[in-house]
Structures are given as C-alpha cells and as structure tokens.
Design a protein around this motif. Structure first.
Motif, PDB file in Angstrom:
ATOM      1  N   SER A   1       0.828  -1.210   0.000  1.00 41.26           N
ATOM      2  CA  SER A   1       0.000   0.000   0.000  1.00 41.26           C
ATOM      3  C   SER A   1       0.859   1.255   0.000  1.00 41.26           C
ATOM      4  CB  SER A   1      -0.924  -0.002   1.230  1.00 41.26           C
ATOM      5  OG  SER A   1      -0.145  -0.078   2.420  1.00 41.26           O
ATOM      6  N   GLU A   2       2.173   1.088   0.090  1.00 40.61           N
ATOM      7  CA  GLU A   2       3.073   2.238   0.227  1.00 40.61           C
ATOM      8  C   GLU A   2       3.900   2.519  -1.018  1.00 40.61           C
ATOM      9  OE1 GLU A   2       5.500   1.398   3.571  1.00 40.61           O
ATOM     10  OE2 GLU A   2       3.845   1.357   4.999  1.00 40.61           O
ATOM     11  N   LEU A   3       4.268   1.476  -1.752  1.00 39.55           N
ATOM     12  CA  LEU A   3       5.203   1.640  -2.871  1.00 39.55           C
ATOM     13  C   LEU A   3       4.509   1.549  -4.213  1.00 39.55           C
ATOM     14  CD1 LEU A   3       8.286  -0.517  -1.853  1.00 39.55           C
ATOM     15  CD2 LEU A   3       8.050   1.951  -1.703  1.00 39.55           C
ATOM     16  N   ASN A   4       5.079   2.232  -5.217  1.00 39.13           N
ATOM     17  CA  ASN A   4       4.691   2.037  -6.604  1.00 39.13           C
ATOM     18  C   ASN A   4       5.399   0.771  -7.090  1.00 39.13           C
ATOM     19  OD1 ASN A   4       4.697   2.052  -9.471  1.00 39.13           O
ATOM     20  ND2 ASN A   4       4.273   4.250  -9.473  1.00 39.13           N
ATOM     21  N   LEU A   5       4.641  -0.307  -7.204  1.00 37.43           N
ATOM     22  CA  LEU A   5       5.238  -1.602  -7.544  1.00 37.43           C
ATOM     23  C   LEU A   5       5.762  -1.643  -8.971  1.00 37.43           C
ATOM     24  CD1 LEU A   5       2.693  -3.950  -5.776  1.00 37.43           C
ATOM     25  CD2 LEU A   5       4.995  -3.370  -5.018  1.00 37.43           C
ATOM     26  N   PHE A   6       5.208  -0.810  -9.842  1.00 42.65           N
ATOM     27  CA  PHE A   6       5.716  -0.766 -11.207  1.00 42.65           C
ATOM     28  C   PHE A   6       7.142  -0.195 -11.230  1.00 42.65           C
ATOM     29  CE2 PHE A   6       1.002  -0.038 -11.824  1.00 42.65           C
ATOM     30  CZ  PHE A   6       0.736  -1.363 -12.127  1.00 42.65           C
ATOM     31  N   ARG A   7       7.385   0.792 -10.400  1.00 40.29           N
ATOM     32  CA  ARG A   7       8.740   1.350 -10.310  1.00 40.29           C
ATOM     33  C   ARG A   7       9.674   0.370  -9.596  1.00 40.29           C
ATOM     34  NH1 ARG A   7       8.762   7.741  -9.079  1.00 40.29           N
ATOM     35  NH2 ARG A   7      10.676   7.549 -10.286  1.00 40.29           N
ATOM     36  N   LEU A   8       9.137  -0.377  -8.637  1.00 35.23           N
ATOM     37  CA  LEU A   8       9.947  -1.407  -7.979  1.00 35.23           C
ATOM     38  C   LEU A   8      10.413  -2.449  -8.992  1.00 35.23           C
ATOM     39  CD1 LEU A   8      11.007  -2.649  -5.274  1.00 35.23           C
ATOM     40  CD2 LEU A   8       8.890  -3.993  -5.247  1.00 35.23           C
ATOM     41  N   SER A   9       9.505  -2.830  -9.892  1.00 36.57           N
ATOM     42  CA  SER A   9       9.869  -3.799 -10.931  1.00 36.57           C
ATOM     43  C   SER A   9      11.004  -3.257 -11.799  1.00 36.57           C
ATOM     44  CB  SER A   9       8.642  -4.116 -11.794  1.00 36.57           C
ATOM     45  OG  SER A   9       8.971  -4.995 -12.841  1.00 36.57           O
TER      46      SER A   9
END
Length: 500
Positions: A346-354
């Motif tokens: 709920s905290e991170l942009n998972l697309f940017r994490l990828s």
C-alpha cells in the motif's frame, strides 16, 4: 526499412552471427533471474537431451501420422503420463498440443459443441469463470462465438467464489472454469465445490492445470497441503496441463485431457468433403513439427518420478524462503502461494519497484489489479527449482530496490498519466456494445494516424520496449480496459512492423 531476401545465401557463420546480434537484448532464460514465464530447473543435461530429441524429429510432421507413426506413439505415452498424474481411469483420453491456449481452445470447442448439440438450437453459449481465469478463455470465446462472464473471487483467499459462479450461471452456460493454480496469484480454486455445482447443473467443468498439472502432484507427495483438483473428483470434465511449464520441456508442449473418449470427438476437426487427402486434426493446428513432442517425451522420461519429486522439493524450499523474506520486507502476500507467489504494497509504486529490480538483472511480472474488485496492483513471481540457490541474492537486491523506490520522487512522466487517462476516458462509455466499439475503432484510427508516433515517443517506445516500463504499466492500469487493449494492440503492431 523493409528487408528483402538476400540475393545470395548467407554462410553458416554469417547466419549465426546475425542471429546472435538479433538476440543480444534477450533475457537469458537459463540464468534463474527470471520470475516470469521461464521455467528453469537448473539441470544442464536435461537441455542437451531435449535439443537432441528436437533435432531428430524437427522435419517430421504430425499432420500425417500415417506417414510418421512415431507421433502417435510418443503422444500416447505423454497423454498416459498426464492421465496418471491427474488420476484418470482408462476412459480418459487426450491430445498433445503446442500450448495451454491451444488446449483451452479444444476444451472450449468441445464444451460449446456438446452444449449446442444437446440444446438443439442456436444460441450464444457462455463461459462462467473467476476473474483470475486466464485470458485464453476470452480469446477462445472471441474466436468461437461464446460469451465470457468473469465474476469476483474471495477477497481473502483469491480463489473462486462458488456463490458468485452459481449466481452467474444461466440456461446458456456451457462451461465453468477452475484453475489449479491461477496465474496471477498461484492460488487453487475449490474444484470439489465447483464440481458439485457442475454436476447439479449438468455443466462442463474445465480445470486449468496448465501451471500446476506437472508439479502439484509431486508437491502433494512431499506433504504440501494441495487440495484435490483432478479426475478423482466426480464432475471434472476436462483438464489442461503444460509440460513446457513445470515439466521443464522446450516451449510448445501442452496436453488436454477429456473425462470420456467421446468428448474428444467434439474437439477434433475432420473434413472429407474436398478432393484431397482425408483431414482429421486432433488439434487446432494442422502441420506441426514433432520436435517439441519428442523433446517433451525425452524430458519426461529423463527426469522420471524421482527427478520431478526432487525438483518440487527445491521449489518448496525456494518459495518458503522468498515468502518469508517478502514478509520481513513489509510486503503483503496475496492468497496462499503454491509455485507462484504474488505480493502487494500500500506504500510503494510496484511498477517502479519492478524497474529497479530490472536494473539489477531480475525480471518480475507487474500486475495491474482490478480496483473495483478490491484486487490491488501486485508483483507476480514464478518460482522454479533454480531459485533455491538464488533466493537470498534476490531478496538482498529487493531490499535495496525497496529502499531506493521509497526515496524516488514522482517522475515528470508520471504526470502524463492523468492527461492520457482523461483523453482516452472521454471516448469510453459506461456500457460497451458493438456499435459503440465500432465508433471507438473509427475514432482511434484517426487519432493514432495523427498522434501515434508522438504517443510512442512519449512512452519511450519509438525504438522498442524500454528498460523502464513503470509508466507504461501505470498507464495501462489506469485506462478503461477496452481502451488499454486497443492501445496495447497498436503498440505491439507498430513494434513488430518496425522490427524493433
């Protein structure tokens, strides 16, 4: 630039050099750094045996099995192995296909034809399935004139909601679908409950075990809590399972199994109405190389029950280590993972994490979620045996990438999302009928002919797929699905047309 046939043939070395150049940007499917659609056991000898089998049979055509009876013999062996894993009796029969989608097409065709013939009237048959079911059913329905009704899943377990399936069933329902496991989250649908429903309503139940068919039985043998999903359950009509996934064969190998031999009649195609040779096609394709059939046969016999059990054990070790590490990093695990695990935040942009993990050589699969069904964006991990050696390294990089994403400011490109979303949403109505879709196609054709190149450039796609895909995933997740699909189709057509 259009490429023409060379005036003179290239030498072997010239050809190989050119192919090496074409593949320079390809991911290494054997590296263990892919958590996507690569199924790597980390067994080098397996690869060598598969390649030798492929060379032996590459120019033999399954189309004419009277000319090449080896196809019949190898297919029977593979179908029998699949049947034994799925607890099938002597009545169960099947077909070797070139992939899970082809197997699903055959199951859908069989269910459709049985339904229409039993009804005796023309109508639009329906497939009822959880929203987590594979898009191959939508594709089959689009090709063969069915309607798909996708329904909610249990928000906690992310498995099929039997009540939702039941509520969606009508007199036109020809098939219901269960997954073992589903692709997005690796959770196993309640097949027994769905089978009871199928028996009560006299509806075809297909179990999509394309992912799990060649691994879940071995995990269960090792003590994993794997619910039954096979022909031991009365009411299961057909099952698809893919050797090219967790049986580790080269790409282009799947099996569709039918509860009764006569059900296969509905899936086949025969034509003796032309002046040529008699045509009987057990699969969708006519001409098919025996190469992948032979490679699948070779790999299955090379590994055997002991080999597959050991590889399943390694998957369990890797999965447990990865899931534990994800929780320690503060991520939420979605459902009960099997060979696939998905996590959200709920905290991170998972697309940017990828993207950040991609910079470190790890390829993960971002998933857009479905907000109106309370399914958030997530990252999908396909876990394979080679990951038992690499899990600690991956988790270490994930920890670093997580901290990096937390520090990243919003990018200027992300601001474009609101503009794109607003523009495309303006031409998307609340209800999508055929006439409206036709108008959208006409309008989009004009828009893309004018602004297509600019859109590709803004998205960083004018020279092929960029290394960082976060904005593209975010855009597709933000748009209405009908528009996202049109845009995705346009991008893929342009990239293949340009050869970049």
């Amino acid at each position: 630039m259009t490429i023409k046939l060379p005036s003179r043939g290239l030498s072997k070395e010239e050809i190989l050099q050119k192919l090496r150049g074409y593949s320079a940007d390809d991911a290494d499917p054997f590296s263990g750094k892919l958590f996507t659609i690569a199924f790597e056991p980390g067994v080098n000898e397996l690869r060598e045996i598969a390649f030798e089998a492929m060379k032996m049979f590459s120019f033999k055509n399954i189309l004419d099995f009277t000319e090449f009876p080896s196809a019949i013999r190898m297919e029977k062996d593979i179908v029998d192995i699949a049947k034994s894993l799925m607890q099938g009796d002597e009545e169960v029969t099947g077909t070797f296909t070139f992939g899970g989608t082809e197997s699903i097409f055959l199951a859908v065709k069989a269910a459709r034809d049985r339904f229409l013939l039993s009804r005796g009237t023309i109508t639009i048959p329906e497939i009822v399935m959880p929203v987590t079911g594979h898009p191959a059913y939508d594709k089959a329905a689009e090709y063969m004139g069915l309607r798909v009704k996708r329904v909610r899943v249990d928000e906690k377990t992310l498995t099929a909601d039997v009540n939702a399936i039941n509520e969606a069933i009508t007199e036109n329902t020809a098939m219901i679908v269960a997954s073992a496991p589903n692709w997005p989250f690796g959770t196993i649908d309640p097949v027994k409950e769905l089978a009871d429903l199928a028996l009560e309503k006299n509806i075809w139940l297909h179990v999509d075990a394309c992912v799990g068919g060649f691994v879940l039985p071995f995990m269960k043998k090792l003590g994993e809590n794997i619910p039954s999903f096979d022909f031991s359950i009365e009411g299961v009509t057909s099952i698809s399972l893919d050797p090219h996934k967790y049986a580790y064969t080269p790409i282009g190998a799947s099996v569709i199994l039918f509860k009764k031999k006569f059900y296969k009649m509905f899936s086949q195609y025969a034509n003796l109405r032309w002046p040529g040779y008699p045509i009987v096609n057990p699969a969708v394709l006519s001409s098919r190389t025996e190469a992948t059939l032979a490679a699948a046969w070779a790999v299955l016999h090379f590994l055997g029950e002991e080999g597959y059990t050991e590889l399943a054990r390694r998957i369990i070790v890797a999965r447990n280590k990865i899931v534990r590490g994800l929780r320690e990093l503060g991520y939420n695990i979605m459902g009960e993972p099997t060979v696939i695990a998905a996590f959200t935040s709920s905290e991170l942009n998972l697309f940017r994490l990828s993207d950040e993990m991609g910079k470190r050589g790890w390829l993960l699969l971002p998933q857009k979620g479905i907000p109106n069904m309370n399914i958030p964006p997530s990252i999908h991990l396909t876990i394979t045996p080679i990951h038992d050696k690499l899990a600690d390294i991956m988790l270490g990089d994930l920890k670093t990438a997580t901290e990096e994403v937390k520090r990243l400011p919003p990018s200027e490109a992300e601001g474009l999302l609101e503009i794109f979303t607003a523009v495309f949403s303006m031409i998307t109505p609340g209800e999508m009928d055929l006439a409206t879709l036709g108008r959208i196609f006409a309008e989009l054709e004009k828009t893309l002919s004018t602004y297509g190149d600019r859109i590709l450039k803004i998205l960083g796609l004018e020279k092929g797929f960029p290394k960082e895909m976060a904005m593209i995933y975010q855009l597709l997740a933000s748009l209405p699905p009908e528009i996202a699909e049109l845009l995705a189709n346009y991008v893929v057509i342009e990239i293949f047309h340009r050869g970049i």
